[in-house]
Design a protein around this motif. Structure first.
Motif, mmCIF file in Angstrom:
data_model
loop_
_atom_site.group_PDB
_atom_site.id
_atom_site.type_symbol
_atom_site.label_atom_id
_atom_site.label_comp_id
_atom_site.label_asym_id
_atom_site.label_seq_id
_atom_site.Cartn_x
_atom_site.Cartn_y
_atom_site.Cartn_z
ATOM 1 N N SER A 531 2.496 -2.402 3.203
ATOM 2 C CA SER A 531 3.281 -3.760 3.323
ATOM 3 C C SER A 531 4.312 -3.546 2.278
ATOM 4 C CB SER A 531 1.997 -4.765 2.863
ATOM 5 O OG SER A 531 1.362 -4.951 3.734
ATOM 6 N N SER A 532 4.409 -2.838 1.247
ATOM 7 C CA SER A 532 5.596 -2.636 0.486
ATOM 8 C C SER A 532 6.797 -2.424 1.422
ATOM 9 C CB SER A 532 5.313 -1.611 -0.549
ATOM 10 O OG SER A 532 4.137 -1.908 -1.352
ATOM 11 N N VAL A 533 6.780 -1.431 2.267
ATOM 12 C CA VAL A 533 7.985 -1.105 2.999
ATOM 13 C C VAL A 533 8.458 -2.372 3.810
ATOM 14 C CG1 VAL A 533 8.595 0.298 5.242
ATOM 15 C CG2 VAL A 533 7.023 1.445 3.778
ATOM 16 N N VAL A 534 7.420 -3.326 4.360
ATOM 17 C CA VAL A 534 7.933 -4.490 4.726
ATOM 18 C C VAL A 534 8.805 -5.366 4.057
ATOM 19 C CG1 VAL A 534 7.201 -6.747 5.959
ATOM 20 C CG2 VAL A 534 6.037 -4.410 6.627
ATOM 21 N N ASN A 535 8.219 -5.579 2.672
ATOM 22 C CA ASN A 535 8.861 -6.390 1.715
ATOM 23 C C ASN A 535 10.134 -5.792 1.459
ATOM 24 O OD1 ASN A 535 6.529 -8.222 1.193
ATOM 25 N ND2 ASN A 535 5.498 -6.743 -0.056
ATOM 26 N N LEU A 536 10.409 -4.431 1.496
ATOM 27 C CA LEU A 536 11.436 -3.739 0.941
ATOM 28 C C LEU A 536 12.596 -4.076 2.099
ATOM 29 C CD1 LEU A 536 10.448 -0.652 -0.650
ATOM 30 C CD2 LEU A 536 11.291 -2.745 -1.939
ATOM 31 N N MET A 537 12.127 -4.131 3.560
ATOM 32 C CA MET A 537 12.978 -4.067 4.469
ATOM 33 C C MET A 537 13.691 -5.575 4.549
ATOM 34 S SD MET A 537 11.303 -1.973 7.696
ATOM 35 C CE MET A 537 12.709 -2.122 8.854
ATOM 36 N N LEU A 538 12.788 -6.711 4.216
ATOM 37 C CA LEU A 538 13.417 -7.954 4.210
ATOM 38 C C LEU A 538 14.056 -8.329 2.652
ATOM 39 C CD1 LEU A 538 10.344 -9.599 5.951
ATOM 40 C CD2 LEU A 538 12.705 -9.660 6.761
ATOM 41 N N ARG A 539 13.917 -7.270 2.040
ATOM 42 C CA ARG A 539 14.584 -7.405 0.649
ATOM 43 C C ARG A 539 14.178 -8.460 -0.099
ATOM 44 N NH1 ARG A 539 20.612 -8.221 -1.941
ATOM 45 N NH2 ARG A 539 19.962 -7.467 -3.738
ATOM 46 N N PHE A 540 12.593 -8.620 -0.091
ATOM 47 C CA PHE A 540 11.884 -9.401 -0.933
ATOM 48 C C PHE A 540 12.092 -8.802 -2.645
ATOM 49 C CE2 PHE A 540 9.345 -10.998 2.671
ATOM 50 C CZ PHE A 540 10.116 -12.075 3.260
ATOM 51 N N TYR A 541 11.952 -7.459 -2.469
ATOM 52 C CA TYR A 541 12.266 -6.684 -3.712
ATOM 53 C C TYR A 541 13.168 -5.671 -3.360
ATOM 54 C CZ TYR A 541 7.385 -8.666 -4.603
ATOM 55 O OH TYR A 541 6.400 -9.409 -4.451
ATOM 56 N N ASP A 542 13.666 -5.099 -4.578
ATOM 57 C CA ASP A 542 14.742 -3.882 -4.358
ATOM 58 C C ASP A 542 13.968 -2.696 -5.025
ATOM 59 O OD1 ASP A 542 16.726 -5.329 -3.476
ATOM 60 O OD2 ASP A 542 17.367 -6.016 -5.516
ATOM 61 N N PRO A 543 14.231 -1.770 -4.285
ATOM 62 C CA PRO A 543 13.707 -0.330 -4.918
ATOM 63 C C PRO A 543 14.025 0.026 -6.230
ATOM 64 C CG PRO A 543 15.559 0.079 -3.383
ATOM 65 C CD PRO A 543 15.288 -1.320 -3.371
ATOM 66 N N GLU A 544 13.175 0.751 -6.776
ATOM 67 C CA GLU A 544 13.335 1.453 -8.165
ATOM 68 C C GLU A 544 14.583 2.469 -8.186
ATOM 69 O OE1 GLU A 544 10.586 3.836 -11.128
ATOM 70 O OE2 GLU A 544 10.140 1.355 -11.061
ATOM 71 N N ARG A 545 14.354 3.323 -7.208
ATOM 72 C CA ARG A 545 14.980 4.508 -6.759
ATOM 73 C C ARG A 545 15.376 4.677 -5.228
ATOM 74 N NH1 ARG A 545 11.549 6.610 -10.257
ATOM 75 N NH2 ARG A 545 10.450 8.070 -8.625
ATOM 76 N N GLY A 546 16.419 5.453 -4.915
ATOM 77 C CA GLY A 546 16.405 5.491 -3.531
ATOM 78 C C GLY A 546 17.319 4.218 -2.901
ATOM 79 N N GLU A 547 17.618 4.610 -1.456
ATOM 80 C CA GLU A 547 18.447 3.414 -0.733
ATOM 81 C C GLU A 547 17.738 3.114 0.468
ATOM 82 O OE1 GLU A 547 23.322 3.199 -0.512
ATOM 83 O OE2 GLU A 547 22.532 5.194 0.136
ATOM 84 N N ILE A 548 18.095 1.861 0.860
ATOM 85 C CA ILE A 548 17.753 1.384 2.230
ATOM 86 C C ILE A 548 18.912 1.106 2.859
ATOM 87 C CG2 ILE A 548 16.180 -0.348 3.475
ATOM 88 C CD1 ILE A 548 14.636 -0.573 0.875
ATOM 89 N N LEU A 549 19.074 1.430 4.161
ATOM 90 C CA LEU A 549 20.246 1.288 4.951
ATOM 91 C C LEU A 549 19.978 0.713 6.387
ATOM 92 C CD1 LEU A 549 20.628 4.481 3.847
ATOM 93 C CD2 LEU A 549 22.863 3.782 3.922
ATOM 94 N N PHE A 550 20.472 -0.295 6.745
ATOM 95 C CA PHE A 550 20.592 -0.809 8.124
ATOM 96 C C PHE A 550 21.977 -0.829 8.895
ATOM 97 C CE2 PHE A 550 17.161 -3.062 6.522
ATOM 98 C CZ PHE A 550 16.416 -3.287 7.543
ATOM 99 N N ASP A 551 21.782 0.235 9.876
ATOM 100 C CA ASP A 551 23.061 0.743 10.553
ATOM 101 C C ASP A 551 24.006 1.305 9.783
ATOM 102 O OD1 ASP A 551 22.218 -0.706 13.260
ATOM 103 O OD2 ASP A 551 22.474 -2.648 12.091
#
Length: 739
Positions: A531-551
């Motif tokens: 569920s943490s992955v889901v929360n990060l994809m909707l940007r309810f939270y921001d990651p501590e390290r790393g990066e999330i990209l869409f397209d």
């Protein structure tokens, strides 16, 4: 980690400094905001919310000023009635121009209060002006034969309405007890009872006419005061209601922009209190407390000015005790603010406990927890009672202090003023006015003290509202980019994340890519990070390290509103509003045509049960949609996700709480949801994700296995173990058939 430029809080006007002002949000909301803000600063915080009705407030304040001035005028009219019409008594002065003027007479001769008798050296001191002489000067002038010890009734000729001949006859009929002078007539006070009835009627007729005029003016002033009071109450009530309306809207809009990390730490009851009790306290501040403050302050200042203009010595006697009251008010204000803040905190907790008890009543009854819940509430209620009693004791001590000082001041005024009246240095009208003004001087102080509780309650509420409004919103790029349309891919690159700094990592170095049109399932034990992955994809939270990209574009650089609009979310805990089925499908979006919502319900398989409802799509669902089964709520959620025609679909444990029949219906709906879309499915039931293109197996925040259902079962790892537990291991032998 690339963030893509400067960030700003989403939907927040707070500065960088205020953004980090609250380290402990729970304490701030409980009524102990970090950093003491002055009362003027709190009032300035409300200023933007008054835009649009400041004219109403200004007119209301003007009427308060008018009503306060009228209140100050009325006692003075009483003084005028006594000294000008009931007992218009003056003093007679005889000055020999051949002798030096005594120093005691200099102050009187310089004044504009003398009436010339027409006889050289003979003057009369106007009625009500006897206070120009202090007792020592009066005795000295009487001893020198300059001041007549008798009081004289004085009346201007024009007020009598008689021609010279009639005045002459009046003097004769009085036995020359009435003296005729060029501009006025005079008679000794002790001679008035000796005049005949007809002469007295003529002489005092002017006083009676003057009293009638003054009484009429008094009534007019009273009526004006009534309408001023009525007008200011209506206007300030209107202003207070509009301010409450504005504040509630601002609070709700602010809540929409707050990050999920903040909301997770807050209790719903406390946030509800911000928009209800606290906003009501602010409204009361405007409509009653503030009006009382201005009215009392103006009355206090007006009474002080008039008292000093009438007789400065009596005025000093009145105000000399006021520092005691001001000192007590300051001490009481500090105590009341602390107690009020504590009281509001406990009220918030009581609201929260009621809310929790209502939501979990079935659980409380099922586990026979009524007594324990009642005991918890009783302890909190007792603490609230004790705090209220502490506040009551403070009032019980403070208010009698104000009464004692006020009564002492009035006693001193009556004692000294009464002696001055007997010594003929103060008129009876002045003393009567002072008796009223003394009350008008201390009554506002007492009233302000009694309203101190409302003041402190309102300021404590403003502090709590301010603490929410100044919370930093979700960070968004200074120049956010619109998402690419149509959206195709999502990617996690070495993402690590934790919910709070003191907690362990929920995700550790997670890397995967969701390809165009692909369905990726996330499985694993509870707490593994799905569920943490889901929360990060909707940007309810921001990651501590790393990066999330869409397209290929970093999520932090995308316009957050537009990004979430293209993602359809179905969770295990479906939240439904109290409106109709159609309202819940459209979520209040009036721009969405009904046909689009109907088509989405048909595609998701929800139309079958909706059309069986008594009123179909217009059926009211009640609180949280409790009239529907868990499966029906999930189907409705699937339909709601389709209304926006999303490019990405996320299902988070969508079949966790449904029976087998409902699971089958939801699985059919999922096929519609996934068609032509990139999808993420979080599931515990492996039967619902066997046809996924890829399955990611999470354990302790890491991806430990990846592959299709058949591949993972054949590996004999964690997924194989989960499949065995659910009786699905035979799928590895039969092969995996893609649907």
């Amino acid at each position: 980690m690339s963030g893509g430029g400067e960030k700003r809080p989403r939907g927040s006007g707070a500065s960088a400094e205020s953004s980090g002002a609250s380290a402990n949000d729970s304490e701030a909301l409980a009524g102990a905001p970090p950093g003491r803000v002055s009362d003027s600063g709190l009032l300035w915080f409300l200023w933007p919310d008054t835009k649009g009705f400041r004219g109403i407030l200004a007119l209301g304040l003007f009427l308060i000023v008018l009503a306060s001035l009228i209140g100050v005028i009325l006692p003075y009219l009483t003084k005028v009635a006594i000294d000008g019409y009931i007992l218009p008594l003056g003093r007679r002065l005889a000055v020999d121009s051949r002798e030096a003027v005594p120093p005691e007479l200099l102050g009187v001769l310089k004044a504009d209060d003398l009436l010339y008798s027409g006889t050289p050296g003979v003057f009369f001191l106007e009625p009500g002006k006897a206070g120009k002489l202090d007792p020592l000067s009066e005795k000295a002038l009487i001893r020198l034969g300059i001041l007549d010890k008798d009081f004289w009734y004085l009346k201007k000729r024009g007020d009598l309405g008689l021609d010279p001949e009639e005045l002459e006859r009046l003097g004769e009929e009085s036995g020359r007890r009435i003296e005729l002078h060029p501009d006025f007539v005079a008679a000794r006070e002790r001679d008035l009872p000796l005049l005949s009835g007809s002469v007295t009627l003529i002489l005092r007729g002017a006083d009676l006419r003057g009293l009638k005029r003054l009484a009429l003016f008094f009534v007019i002033v009273m009526i004006a005061g009534y309408f001023a009071e009525l007008g200011q109450r209506v206007l300030l009530e209107t202003g207070s209601q509009r301010l409450g309306h504005q504040l509630r809207e601002r609070l709700l809009i602010k809540l929409f922009t707050l990050p999920q990390s903040y909301l997770d730490r807050q209790e719903a009851g406390r946030l509800t209190t911000r928009a209800t009790s606290d906003v009501n306290n602010v409204s009361i501040l405007v409509k009653s407390t503030a009006s009382t403050f201005f009215s009392d302050l103006l009355s206090l200042l007006g009474a002080t000015v008039v008292m000093f203009s009438l007789h400065w010595k009596l005025a000093l006697i009145t105000v000399v005790l006021s520092p005691l009251v001001l000192f007590a008010t300051r001490i009481f204000g500090k105590i009341a603010r602390t107690q009020q803040r504590d009281l509001r905190s406990k009220v918030s907790r009581i609201n929260q406990l009621f809310s929790e008890s209502h939501a979990g009543m079935a659980l409380i009854q099922a586990f026979n927890r009524e007594k324990r819940s009642a005991a918890e509430f009783g302890a909190l209620n007792d603490a609230n009672y004790r705090t209220g009693m502490l506040q009551l004791r403070a009032f019980a001590i403070f208010l009698p202090v104000v009464d004692l000082v006020s009564s002492t001041a009035l006693a001193l005024v009556l004692w000294f003023g009464g002696n001055m009246v007997l010594e003929n240095t103060v008129s009876l009208g002045v003393l009567a006015a002072f008796a009223v003004y003394c009350g008008r001087f201390f009554a506002p102080i007492k009233d302000l003290a009694e309203k101190m509780n409302n003041f402190q309650s309102a300021f404590a509420s403003i502090e709590r509202i301010k603490s929410v409004m100044e919370e930093p919103g979700e960070e968004e790029a200074a120049a956010p980019l619109p998402p690419k349309i149509p959206g195709k891919t999502a990617e996690f690159k070495n993402v690590s994340f934790r919910y709070r700094p003191e907690l362990p990592l929920a995700l550790k170095d997670v890397t995967f890519k969701l390809r165009e049109g692909e369905t990726v399932a996330l499985v694993g034990e509870t707490g593994s990070g799905k569920s943490s992955v889901v929360n990060l994809m909707l940007r309810f939270y921001d990651p501590e390290r790393g990066e999330i990209l869409f397209d290929g574009v970093p999520l932090k650089r995308l316009d957050l509103t537009l990004h979430r609009r293209r993602v359809g979310l179905v969770t295990q805990d479906v939240f439904l509003y109290s409106g109709t089925v159609m309202d819940n499908l459209k979520l209040g979006r009036t721009e969405v045509p009904d046909r689009v919502a109907l088509k989405a319900a048909e595609a998701a398989g929800a139309a079958r049960f909706i059309e069986k409802l008594p009123r179909g799509y217009l059926e009211p669902l009640g609180p949280e949609g409790r009239t529907l089964s868990a499966g029906e709520r999930q189907l409705l959620a699937c339909a709601r996700a389709l209304v926006n025609a999303p490019e990405f679909i996320i299902l988070d444990e969508a079949t966790a709480f449904v029976d087998s029949e409902s699971e089958l219906l939801i699985s059919e709906a999922m096929n519609t949801l996934f068609e032509g879309r990139s999808s993420i499915v979080v599931a515990h039931r492996l039967s619902t994700i066997r046809k996924a293109h890829r399955i990611l197996v999470f354990s302790r925040g890491r991806i430990v296995e990846e592959g299709t259902h058949a591949e993972l079962v054949s590996l004999g790892g964690l997924y194989h173990h989960l499949a065995l537990l659910q009786g699905l291991s035979e799928d590895a032998e039969r092969g995996f058939e893609r649907g």
